[in-house]
Design an enzyme around this catalytic site. Structure first.
Site, PDB file in Angstrom:
ATOM      1  N   ASP A   1       0.857  -1.187   0.000  1.00  0.00           N
ATOM      2  CA  ASP A   1       0.000   0.000   0.000  1.00  0.00           C
ATOM      3  C   ASP A   1       0.893   1.237   0.000  1.00  0.00           C
ATOM      4  O   ASP A   1       1.492   1.567   1.019  1.00  0.00           O
ATOM      5  CB  ASP A   1      -0.906   0.028   1.240  1.00  0.00           C
TER       6      ASP A   1
ATOM      7  N   LYS B   1      -6.872   3.237  -3.497  1.00  0.00           N
ATOM      8  CA  LYS B   1      -7.324   3.220  -2.110  1.00  0.00           C
ATOM      9  C   LYS B   1      -7.530   4.655  -1.664  1.00  0.00           C
ATOM     10  O   LYS B   1      -6.758   5.537  -2.032  1.00  0.00           O
ATOM     11  CB  LYS B   1      -6.255   2.509  -1.270  1.00  0.00           C
TER      12      LYS B   1
ATOM     13  N   LYS C   1     -10.241   0.075  -2.732  1.00  0.00           N
ATOM     14  CA  LYS C   1     -10.191  -0.132  -1.278  1.00  0.00           C
ATOM     15  C   LYS C   1     -10.497   1.157  -0.537  1.00  0.00           C
ATOM     16  O   LYS C   1      -9.641   2.026  -0.407  1.00  0.00           O
ATOM     17  CB  LYS C   1      -8.808  -0.647  -0.871  1.00  0.00           C
TER      18      LYS C   1
END
Lengths: 306, 293
Positions: free
Chosen positions: A143, A206, A242
């Site tokens: 991430d 995300k 996400k």
């Protein structure tokens, strides 16, 4: 740049579509009036559990805390039969090895934040080293955060190149790109950053680090889902989504699922393509599931600590 | 031209806000002459659930507050109640009280608030103990609040019944979810307005209106309610509470006093909703020294 993308025409990011804010708000408000009940609610909640990236990203994280969380990831609530596991645990690079060992050969993946999370204020070499370290330690997913400062000052090429460089450093690990929408100010910027990330090679986009408020609002998630849809229509490549931060109730999580189904379709209703970044969501969903099973409102006293 | 008077909407009080009932249902309690008094929310079990969530959230902050500060806040409620006494008198009279009795009830409610505001930093001394033990330990027992307490307020009293049941519980650091009298609910809602304009943080006291019949099972079975004070007068409902409480092992207490009685106040009503925590603190052997605890 990955092979799948070499034939794709990269657009000029100065001209990404602008967002009708009022329209987005109305659409989201309509979704939030929906009520999901009975059997479909139970199915939905199990799906939510299976999509969670159980997260601990704090300065005070210890190996013990990470091990405890990894245990929880595999055994959400023993009192509920056939309880799914979560999709992944999300930790700092220094904890990846511990998490990997604790999870053994379960299906739960390990995601690691990197690139000087959460601010992203570090030189590119450091970010690449950070990423490589996490991958070497065994992370299945990375991430990363984008450089919001560069983005806001219009240096889109810098942001693009950085994502591409990190993607290369990831190797086989899937890359999630955190836009940190709370710092991007407008929905137009969210759309633009989404496109930059997708064209630069993100496997997932995300919303947030969870360190900045507001985080994953329905509006922001909707804009990003639409960006994914347009990208898919243009290139045929599926990108994951996400939302992270601020989703702590099962009701909100179900509304998110509903939104995914209605914008992207059922192909995305799978933890390969959709995740929730959350720490306290799992317990709320479990409490709701137990409520459906026993008919009695539940108490946090009887569920594991996050 | 005659003016249309604006009638007040009586809403419930959850987490420091005044939502309408989630169910959208209402009922109209009647005055002595059989005329409808107002439209009052008929709370559902989901309202109860929301109230418990708010109460649980508020519990940490309230129980950790300095006892003295809790007293100051309760005193502030008394001050605000004093300021709005005419409104309460009016509502009590609407619900059938004569003026003198209504005034007395408001007086007593204010006095009772002041009474318990004084006790917040004193009951601990009265009920705690240093215990004699044979080993090298300093052994002491102190009271700790139980958590979220459900209250079913007395049916035959609008204001004083509510105050007498909930205030000792919050004085002890608990948060409450109270079901107001079904027949006499007006003062409960107005009392919520007093709470909101006092310094009481949202969620400490949550007030629902509706029927005992509908909510009693939820009060009994809800796993996140730690205790219930029953001040109603239906033996069957009290029994239901006791049976359903078994699952979560919650404490059920019956309120036996007449709240309108001037003597219906004492620190034992605070103690009713406290747990005793005993600590064994290792110390050097003090045998032979002059103190022999």
């Amino acid at each position: 740049m990955s092979t799948k993308q070499k034939d794709i025409q990269i657009p000029d990011f100065r001209f990404t579509p602008t967002i009708d804010k009022v329209g987005v708000e109305e659409r989201v408000a309509r979704i939030q009036t929906r009520s999901i009940k009975g059997e479909s609610k139970i199915q939905g909640m199990k799906m939510v559990l299976n999509m969670i990236d159980l997260t601990t990203l704090e300065g005070k994280d210890t190996p013990g805390k990470v091990k405890q969380m990894c245990y929880k990831a595999q055994h959400l609530h023993e009192a509920y039969p056939d309880c799914p596991t979560v999709a992944a645990v999300c930790v700092y690079p220094s904890m990846v090895k511990i998490a990997k060992e604790a999870l053994g050969n379960s299906n739960v993946k390990v995601a690691s934040v990197s690139t000087a999370f959460p601010s992203g204020q570090a030189p590119r070499e450091v970010k690449i080293m950070d990423t490589k370290f996490a991958v070497e330690q065994g992370a299945d997913e990375i991430d990363m955060v984008i450089s919001r400062g560069k983005f806001l000052s219009g240096e889109y090429n810098f942001v693009f190149d950085e994502i591409a460089a990190i993607k290369e450093a990831c190797g086989k690990a899937r890359l999630k790109v955190i836009l940190e929408t709370g710092e991007l100010v407008t929905l137009d910027n969210v759309r633009k950053a989404s496109e930059i990330a997708m064209y630069a090679g993100a496997d997932f986009i995300k919303t947030s680090t969870g360190k900045i408020q507001p985080a994953a609002t329905m509006q922001v998630t909707y804009v990003m889902l639409m960006a994914i849809k347009d990208y898919f229509n243009k290139t045929g490549i599926m990108i994951g989504m996400k939302p992270a931060g601020g989703i702590s109730t099962s009701k909100l999580a179900l509304h998110n699922l509903l939104m995914v189904k209605e914008t992207l379709g059922e192909n995305w209703l799978d933890n390969h393509w959709f995740r929730f970044g959350a720490s306290s969501l799992a317990n709320d969903v479990l409490m709701q599931l137990m409520k459906s099973k026993t008919g009695v409102y539940q108490s946090g006293d009887y569920f594991s600590l996050d | 031209m005659t003016r249309l008077s604006v009638l007040k909407t009586y809403k419930i009080y959850i987490g420091g806000q005044f939502p309408r009932t989630e169910s959208g249902r209402y009922y109209s309690p009647l005055d002595a002459a059989g005329k409808p008094l107002a439209n009052v929310c008929l709370s559902s079990r989901k309202d109860l659930r929301n109230a418990v969530v708010a109460a649980r959230k508020a519990f940490g902050g309230w129980s950790e507050r300095a006892a003295f500060n809790r007293g100051q806040i309760l005193y502030r409620i008394a001050e605000m109640l004093e300021g709005r006494r005419s409104q309460f008198v009016e509502e009590l009279m609407l619900q059938g009280a004569i003026e003198k009795a209504a005034n007395q009830e408001v007086d007593l409610s204010i006095d009772r608030l002041v009474y318990y505001s004084g006790w917040t930093d004193k009951y601990q001394q009265i009920f705690s103990a240093v215990n004699p033990v044979a080993s090298s330990h300093f052994n002491f027992s102190v009271l700790e609040p139980m958590g979220v307490v459900g209250v079913v307020a007395p049916q035959n009293s609008s204001l004083i019944g509510l105050v007498s049941t909930i205030i000792p519980i919050v004085a002890g650091g608990n948060t409450v979810v109270v079901l107001a009298s079904e027949k006499l609910p007006l003062c409960a809602v107005t009392f919520a307005e007093v709470l909101q304009t006092s310094d009481v943080p949202g969620g400490i006291i949550n007030i629902l209106t509706g029927t005992e019949k509908e909510l009693i099972e939820q009060f009994g079975s809800h796993m996140d309610i730690n205790a219930v004070l029953y001040a109603g007068d239906t033996a069957e409902n009290y029994k239901t509470l006791q049976v359903l409480a078994a699952d979560s092992v919650k404490r059920i207490v019956k309120f036996k006093l007449n709240p309108s009685d001037e003597t219906a106040e004492n620190p034992y009503l605070i103690q009713d909703f406290q747990e005793v925590k005993t600590t064994w603190h290792p110390i050097e052997n003090i045998g032979g020294s002059s103190s022999n605890y």
